[in-house]
Every structure is written in C-alpha cells, then in structure tokens.
Enzyme design. Structure first.
Site, mmCIF file in Angstrom:
data_model
loop_
_atom_site.group_PDB
_atom_site.id
_atom_site.type_symbol
_atom_site.label_atom_id
_atom_site.label_comp_id
_atom_site.label_asym_id
_atom_site.label_seq_id
_atom_site.Cartn_x
_atom_site.Cartn_y
_atom_site.Cartn_z
ATOM 1 N N HIS A 1 -10.920 -2.152 94.478
ATOM 2 C CA HIS A 1 -10.828 -0.730 93.901
ATOM 3 C C HIS A 1 -11.428 -0.436 92.653
ATOM 4 O O HIS A 1 -11.475 -1.117 92.095
ATOM 5 C CB HIS A 1 -9.635 -0.415 94.036
ATOM 6 C CG HIS A 1 -8.701 -0.704 94.985
ATOM 7 N ND1 HIS A 1 -8.226 -1.315 96.063
ATOM 8 C CD2 HIS A 1 -8.175 0.437 95.611
ATOM 9 C CE1 HIS A 1 -7.810 -1.171 97.208
ATOM 10 N NE2 HIS A 1 -7.611 0.684 97.105
ATOM 11 N N LYS B 1 -7.216 0.951 88.626
ATOM 12 C CA LYS B 1 -6.663 0.696 89.499
ATOM 13 C C LYS B 1 -5.550 0.043 88.740
ATOM 14 O O LYS B 1 -5.764 -0.829 87.796
ATOM 15 C CB LYS B 1 -6.876 0.375 90.702
ATOM 16 C CG LYS B 1 -5.245 0.256 91.476
ATOM 17 C CD LYS B 1 -5.735 -0.087 93.100
ATOM 18 C CE LYS B 1 -4.757 -0.726 94.255
ATOM 19 N NZ LYS B 1 -3.440 0.899 94.191
HETATM 20 P P1 NAD Z 1 -4.052 8.049 88.341
HETATM 21 O O1 NAD Z 1 -3.672 7.647 87.295
HETATM 22 O O2 NAD Z 1 -5.177 9.285 89.389
HETATM 23 O O3 NAD Z 1 -3.013 9.040 88.371
HETATM 24 C C1 NAD Z 1 -1.287 8.829 88.257
HETATM 25 C C2 NAD Z 1 -0.332 10.514 88.236
HETATM 26 O O4 NAD Z 1 1.081 10.384 87.514
HETATM 27 C C3 NAD Z 1 -1.158 10.479 86.077
HETATM 28 O O5 NAD Z 1 -1.401 11.783 86.053
HETATM 29 C C4 NAD Z 1 -0.404 9.990 85.194
HETATM 30 O O6 NAD Z 1 -0.475 11.287 83.813
HETATM 31 C C5 NAD Z 1 1.188 10.927 86.495
HETATM 32 N N1 NAD Z 1 2.299 10.115 86.278
HETATM 33 C C6 NAD Z 1 2.272 8.449 85.786
HETATM 34 N N2 NAD Z 1 3.452 8.013 85.179
HETATM 35 C C7 NAD Z 1 4.439 9.275 85.561
HETATM 36 C C8 NAD Z 1 5.589 10.199 84.614
HETATM 37 N N3 NAD Z 1 6.505 9.023 84.559
HETATM 38 N N4 NAD Z 1 6.132 10.754 84.717
HETATM 39 C C9 NAD Z 1 5.637 12.117 84.826
HETATM 40 N N5 NAD Z 1 4.475 11.822 85.608
HETATM 41 C C10 NAD Z 1 3.330 10.869 85.572
HETATM 42 O O7 NAD Z 1 -4.244 7.386 89.599
HETATM 43 P P2 NAD Z 1 -4.459 7.381 91.306
HETATM 44 O O8 NAD Z 1 -5.308 7.024 91.908
HETATM 45 O O9 NAD Z 1 -3.741 9.184 91.578
HETATM 46 O O10 NAD Z 1 -2.794 6.729 92.238
HETATM 47 C C11 NAD Z 1 -1.336 6.802 91.787
HETATM 48 C C12 NAD Z 1 -0.663 6.068 92.890
HETATM 49 O O11 NAD Z 1 -1.519 6.308 94.508
HETATM 50 C C13 NAD Z 1 -1.357 4.246 92.341
HETATM 51 O O12 NAD Z 1 0.108 3.962 92.913
HETATM 52 C C14 NAD Z 1 -2.173 3.917 93.368
HETATM 53 O O13 NAD Z 1 -2.028 3.073 95.024
HETATM 54 C C15 NAD Z 1 -1.477 4.666 94.687
HETATM 55 N N6 NAD Z 1 -2.073 5.381 95.970
HETATM 56 C C16 NAD Z 1 -1.844 5.405 97.263
HETATM 57 C C17 NAD Z 1 -2.341 6.109 98.894
HETATM 58 C C18 NAD Z 1 -2.206 6.053 99.496
HETATM 59 O O14 NAD Z 1 -2.510 6.186 100.341
HETATM 60 N N7 NAD Z 1 -0.737 5.130 99.717
HETATM 61 C C19 NAD Z 1 -3.913 5.898 98.454
HETATM 62 C C20 NAD Z 1 -4.568 6.102 96.715
HETATM 63 C C21 NAD Z 1 -3.486 5.843 95.809
#
Ligand code: NAD
Length: 257
Positions: A144, A148
């Site tokens: 990744h 991450k």
């Molecule tokens: P990222 O860090 O780019 O985005 C996360 C967002 O959440 C950020 O903008 C952050 O400010 C916000 N955030 C975090 N904690 C917060 C809180 N307590 N209150 C309010 N906002 C908050 O991450 P990403 O790459 O977009 O991934 C997000 C999640 O999704 C991760 O856990 C990742 O592993 C997961 N993911 C899952 C899939 C899937 O298919 N299930 C695919 C991609 C990513």
C-alpha cells in the site's frame, strides 16, 4: 434519492466517493464529517462538521472511510438517529469489532475490508484453494501507499480469514505477522502476513499457497480508489430496504452460497 453523509470526506477515499457520487442518479451527498476541513473536495457545498452530533439533520445513510474511533462515534449516532451505515474503515481491534456487532442489532451495516468486486471474488477463490491445497503453506503479501496507518491491511486480514475458514481454523490461532530476526522454521499450519509500504500504491494483495514442487498465487491489484467508491455506493443502495444486521460484500454482490 438516498441522502448520504460521507465520514472522512476530506481524505483520499472521501474524495473518491465525492467524485463517484457526481455520476450517480440514486444518491446525493448531503453532509460530511471530517476533523480536517482544509482538504475537502473543491466544489462541495454539503454541510461539513467534525462530529456527527453537530449535524443540523441526520442523513439516511453514512458511508464511512475514516478511523476506528471516529467510526464508532458515527455508529452510536446512527443507532440514535435511525441511519444506515456502509463501513469501509479498517484497523479495528477485536473488541471494536465486537462493538460493531452490537450496533448491528439496531443499525443495518455493510462492513467490508474491501469494497471492490475483484477482491470479493478473490476471497471466494482463496477459501476454495485453502480447502483443496490443505497441506500448502499460506503466505499473504500486501502493498500500500506510504500514508497507510494500519498493518496488515484489512483486506489482507480478510484474505487470512477466508483461508482460515477454508481450513476450519481460527485466524487468531494461526496468524504470524511481520517476521524478523532468528524466527526459527516456519510453523506448520500457520498463515503468514507481510506488508510493503511505499509511494502511491493503491492496494496489491497476493495469497500464496506453497507446496513441495509447486505454488499457486492468487493476486488482486487495485489501480484506482474508484473501484472502492463504486462498491461502497452499490452497498449503500442495496442497504436501502434492509433490516438491522451485519452484512458483507458477498451478500451485496449475490456471491453468498
Ligand atoms: P485518509 O487518511 O486519507 O482519510 C481519513 C479521513 O478521516 C481524513 O480526512 C481525516 O481527517 C478523517 N478523520 C480521521 N479521524 C477522524 C475523527 N476522529 N473525526 C473526524 N474525522 C476524522 O485515509 P483513506 O486512505 O481515505 O482511508 C480511510 C480508511 O478507509 C482507512 O481505514 C483505510 O484503510 C480504509 N480503506 C478501506 C477500503 C475498503 O474498500 N474498505 C479502501 C480504501 C481505504
């Protein structure tokens, strides 16, 4: 028209979900939750707050790709306000996963470590291969992007769960992650995990089944976050008339036997 709230709207997946929704007829983003308002998608006019309890009105459904603590707060709000939840966040520990199960008694939830169609096909193939190649050593390798925060990835763990189910064992009992130093010989029956982090890799996963004289490798490569975003909206629309419960992508895609 399904009124959707995006949790983590300012993040990488938040942006992918926002773009995906622009091309959809059946759903509209009415609000967002993010503690960081500097990185919101440009042109977004929806109400954005840092906590669901500050929203002026509850959406029909949340799509949540954020962090575990944030997701659990959203589930609490969803229970109290009658919202449904598509949950894509990864990195929950076992206790937090139990809390999600509890919420699902009141809230319809689709929870998947990976919302792409291809990975869900892969999970089915992994389970079958683990059954057929009963004696092989199973190793899961994932790669990744550099940002991450959890390891192994939620998808790698889901692949491990599928392999363990194929062998009729609990992943918790056989998992070996991140070998280092003088580890000794491989433990028979263990399922190994290795993680690579670098650059802008969206998500690569390989399940290796290694036997004497041959090896089967099943791989999935995600090249765009749109695959996760499309899957999440597919799950959202599927969830529209569902009762409280914990659903997975196999059910959304009609792959459950
Ligand atoms: P990222 O860090 O780019 O985005 C996360 C967002 O959440 C950020 O903008 C952050 O400010 C916000 N955030 C975090 N904690 C917060 C809180 N307590 N209150 C309010 N906002 C908050 O991450 P990403 O790459 O977009 O991934 C997000 C999640 O999704 C991760 O856990 C990742 O592993 C997961 N993911 C899952 C899939 C899937 O298919 N299930 C695919 C991609 C990513």
């Amino acid at each position: 028209m399904l009124k959707v709230g995006i949790v983590g709207l300012g993040g990488r997946m938040g942006h992918a979900l926002y773009e995906c929704c622009l091309g959809l007829d059946g759903a509209k983003i009415v609000c967002g939750i993010d503690k960081n308002t500097d990185t919101l998608p440009s042109g977004c006019s929806a109400e954005v707050v840092d906590d669901p309890y500050k929203l002026s009105a509850a959406p029909d459904l949340f799509i949540d790709f954020s962090r575990p603590d944030c997701s659990l707060n959203v589930l609490k709000y969803a229970k109290e306000h009658g919202c449904k939840v598509v949950l894509g966040t990864t990195g929950f520990d076992y206790d937090q996963k139990d809390q999600i199960k509890e919420y699902s008694k009141h809230v319809p939830i689709v929870f998947a470590a990976n919302f792409s169609v291809g990975v869900n096909v892969l999970l089915n193939l992994v389970k079958k291969t683990a059954q057929i190649m009963g004696d092989s050593d199973i190793e899961i390798v994932e790669a990744h992007h550099r940002y991450k925060v959890d390891s192994p990835s939620g998808t790698a763990l889901a692949i491990g769960e599928a392999a363990a189910a194929g062998r009729n064992v609990n992943l918790k009992d056989v998992m070996v992650s991140g070998r280092d130093g003088i580890t000794g010989e491989r433990i028979y029956g263990s399922i190994g995990f290795s993680s690579v982090r670098g650059g802008d890799i969206v998500g690569n996963h390989t399940a290796m089944f290694c036997s004497e004289g041959e090896r089967v490798e099943l791989s999935h490569i995600a090249t765009s976050r749109q695959t996760f975003a499309r899957g999440a909206f597919r799950a959202a629309l599927w969830l529209e008339n569902k009762k409280p419960g914990l659903y997975d992508m196999n059910e959304v895609l009609g792959l459950k036997a």
